[in-house]
Design a protein around this motif. Structure first.
Motif, PDB file in Angstrom:
ATOM      1  N   THR A 280      28.071 -44.443  20.966  1.00 41.20           N
ATOM      2  CA  THR A 280      28.314 -45.404  22.036  1.00 41.20           C
ATOM      3  C   THR A 280      27.043 -45.603  22.850  1.00 41.20           C
ATOM      4  OG1 THR A 280      30.642 -44.774  22.211  1.00 41.20           O
ATOM      5  CG2 THR A 280      29.663 -45.906  24.103  1.00 41.20           C
TER       6      THR A 280
ATOM      7  N   LYS B 248      22.377 -50.063  29.464  1.00 42.33           N
ATOM      8  CA  LYS B 248      22.187 -51.449  29.055  1.00 42.33           C
ATOM      9  C   LYS B 248      20.882 -51.575  28.267  1.00 42.33           C
ATOM     10  CE  LYS B 248      21.655 -56.134  30.940  1.00 42.33           C
ATOM     11  NZ  LYS B 248      22.615 -56.737  30.011  1.00 42.33           N
TER      12      LYS B 248
ATOM     13  N   GLN C 197      28.849 -48.899  18.859  1.00 47.12           N
ATOM     14  CA  GLN C 197      29.839 -49.136  19.900  1.00 47.12           C
ATOM     15  C   GLN C 197      29.121 -49.470  21.207  1.00 47.12           C
ATOM     16  OE1 GLN C 197      32.981 -46.152  20.108  1.00 47.12           O
ATOM     17  NE2 GLN C 197      32.464 -45.458  18.031  1.00 47.12           N
ATOM     18  N   SER C 198      29.377 -50.664  21.717  1.00 47.65           N
ATOM     19  CA  SER C 198      28.672 -51.114  22.906  1.00 47.65           C
ATOM     20  C   SER C 198      29.461 -52.207  23.614  1.00 47.65           C
ATOM     21  CB  SER C 198      27.291 -51.656  22.522  1.00 47.65           C
ATOM     22  OG  SER C 198      26.640 -52.227  23.632  1.00 47.65           O
ATOM     23  N   LYS C 199      29.404 -52.180  24.943  1.00 51.88           N
ATOM     24  CA  LYS C 199      30.021 -53.242  25.739  1.00 51.88           C
ATOM     25  C   LYS C 199      28.996 -54.310  26.105  1.00 51.88           C
ATOM     26  CE  LYS C 199      29.207 -50.776  30.117  1.00 51.88           C
ATOM     27  NZ  LYS C 199      29.827 -50.150  31.310  1.00 51.88           N
TER      28      LYS C 199
END
Length: 565
Positions: free
Chosen positions: A167, A171, A128-130
């Motif tokens: 998560t 960055k 899970q990563s943006k």
């Protein structure tokens, strides 16, 4: 005919009078005749006595040949089986460089691009990563933002797959955070790229070309028959001490890319020679010069004059470039050093408590001296943890929140804690940290804190906080009342990190590991991060009964409240 005979006799006479050159002394012979072998033997024996190390396997090599290989102590203490050069050791995280080399071989073949998202090689992987997708480069350099691992499950494949539950907070590429599970992902990516199991790829691509014929790329029950028995401190819930008995370590099978190799000192010396020769083995390149440059690049700074490349640490020491990595398994520890400037390297493996780093450093100095024809190193002074050169820094009386004093006395470079009217000698465990050799202080290290002027002003032990007369800081902030439910001792069943304690001190929650390490718990919503909010390591508590949490989950691993405090 007579003239020919005379000529032959004359030539024979001339040859007979010509002295035959003495055979050139080999590097191993020179190492022995120089006194270096005896010097190293004496140092190893001293370290083993000091650290209660069961057995040590050691090899020193130049770029061209083995300089020495020796074993010391026992492979099995109870059965009194001497350690021999044929015994295997689990080399732990040194295996990570094997995974990196194997992936770079795939790069040389055009099948792996470190800059590409790892999902191109491993389609089932997710996290899970943006942020942008995780790359091979980020995994290889421990900058992907992954947690360390979750060794509560016997399947490393599940560990890798279970990352879809985690998560990424920081960055990727911005911070170094050592991750075993990241290299597990790389091992499965390697197998997918090569179309063969990880052990086969490593054996065929690295072990056989280097002549490492007795090394195993994974250890199973069959491997166990050839392994030296691993040992651990019998007490798994407190800082270790030389007075503690040892016990055989828990046995584990393993086959993932972060630490699955078992080897001997002589075989590992062949691997070190490949590093000293910048990727070349006895039959030619194992990886290309370009890939070796990637392996040993200064990708991320991890300390003073120290960087991490691909599964390899790179240090600059007095104008020399030294490649290194350490390894730890349950009951084993190892250290690899390769001085690529002077062309000498070392491998050290121990099957229990011991200073593999200290032995490796001294052995490298001895090997370098022989290779360069310089003076052998002097034996360093024995490490006496009771000697504290700056003992006066800590002396004084410290008051706790309850008013109970902590009295520290300094005398002739030694420190004592006055406990119930009796002096208890303190033993140094690193900067400002001490082992108190008394049953009442067995569970934690005594730690001192300095102010901005580097003056010692505070002391702590577990949940106890003491301030000295020079303390000018703020008083402790009252914590949320709900936090008191989290304090306690928690255990799980796996052998790697089996237990820890949560304490409340100075208004903060801290996680204290059995070895004495402390990490501040930072509240982030309904959970806690370790050390800072960008950490991938997260903690949650649940099942509150009678005002105490019965379970804590650390980065996916469940721990349960112990019956011992």
């Amino acid at each position: 005919m007579r003239s020919v005979l005379v000529a032959v006799i004359a030539i024979w006479a001339l040859v007979a009078q010509t002295p035959v050159p003495a055979p050139q002394e080999t590097q191993a012979e020179r190492f022995r005749s120089s006194g270096a072998l005896q010097l190293v033997d004496e140092f190893v024996a001293r370290q083993m006595r000091q650290d209660r190390t069961p057995g040590v396997a050691l090899a020193i090599t130049s770029r061209d040949a083995l300089m020495m290989v020796s074993t010391y102590g026992f492979a099995d203490v109870r059965a009194r089986v001497p350690l021999t050069p044929s015994h295997l050791f689990e080399i732990g995280s040194i295996s990570k460089s094997f995974t990196a080399v194997a992936l770079l071989q795939q790069r040389d073949a055009g099948r792996f691009d470190p800059a590409a998202p790892i999902v191109k090689s491993l389609p089932w992987f997710s996290v899970q990563s943006k942020f942008e997708p995780t790359t091979g480069h980020q995994l290889l350099t421990h900058t992907a933002g992954f947690p360390r691992d979750r060794d509560d499950v016997p399947s490393s494949l599940y560990q890798a797959a279970a990352l879809h539950e985690r998560t990424i907070v920081a960055k990727p590429g911005t911070r170094y955070a050592y991750s075993n599970v990241g290299y597990q992902v790389l091992g499965y990516a390697l197998a997918a790229i090569a179309g063969r199991p990880y052990p086969e790829v490593v054996r065929d691509g690295i072990l056989l070309p280097l002549g490492m014929t007795v090394t195993e790329p994974q250890f199973t029950h069959d491997t166990r028959l050839r392994l030296a028995v691993g040992y651990e401190d019998m007490y798994d819930d407190r800082p270790p001490h030389v007075s503690h008995p040892l016990a055989p370590a828990t046995w584990l099978e393993y086959g993932a890319g972060d630490g699955s190799i078992a080897s001997t000192a002589e075989d590992m010396a062949a691997y070190v020679r490949m590093l000293l020769n910048k990727g070349r083995g006895p039959s030619g390149p194992v990886i290309s010069p370009e890939s070796f440059a990637l392996l040993t690049q200064k990708a991320v700074k991890i300390g003073d004059a120290q960087w991490y490349g691909y599964g390899m640490r790179v240090s600059e020491i007095e104008g020399r470039t030294v490649l290194s990595h350490s390894g730890g398994m349950v009951g084993y520890a190892s250290s690899l050093l390769a001085d690529v400037t002077d062309g000498v390297g070392v491998i050290v493996m121990v099957n229990g408590p011991g200073s593999s780093d200290a032995i490796a450093s001294f052995a490298l100095d001895a090997g370098r001296a022989v290779a360069k024809g310089s003076t052998l190193p002097s034996q360093p002074a024995p490490n006496d943890p009771s000697i504290v050169p700056n003992a006066a820094d800590y002396a004084g009386e410290y008051k706790s929140e309850s008013g109970a004093p902590l009295v520290i006395v300094a005398d002739a470079n030694r420190l004592w804690l006055v406990h119930r009217g009796v002096r208890v000698l303190l033993e140094s465990r690193g900067r400002d940290r001490f082992f108190v050799n008394h049953p009442d202080y067995a569970l934690f290290l005594l730690t001192f804190t300095r102010d901005a002027d580097k003056q010692v002003t505070e002391a702590s032990w577990g949940d106890r906080w003491f301030v000295g007369s020079r303390y000018k800081g703020l008083a402790a902030v009252a914590p949320p009342e709900s936090w008191r439910a989290f304090v306690g001792h928690y255990r799980t069943t796996h052998a790697w990190f089996s237990n820890f304690r949560i304490v409340l001190r100075k208004g903060q929650l801290l996680l204290i590991s059995p070895s004495g390490g402390e990490q501040v718990m930072i509240p982030v919503g309904d959970e806690f991060a370790l050390e800072d909010k960008d950490s991938a390591e997260r903690i949650t508590f649940d099942t509150i009964v009678n005002g105490t949490a019965l379970r804590v989950t650390l980065s996916g691993v469940p721990y349960y409240r112990s019956f011992t405090p």
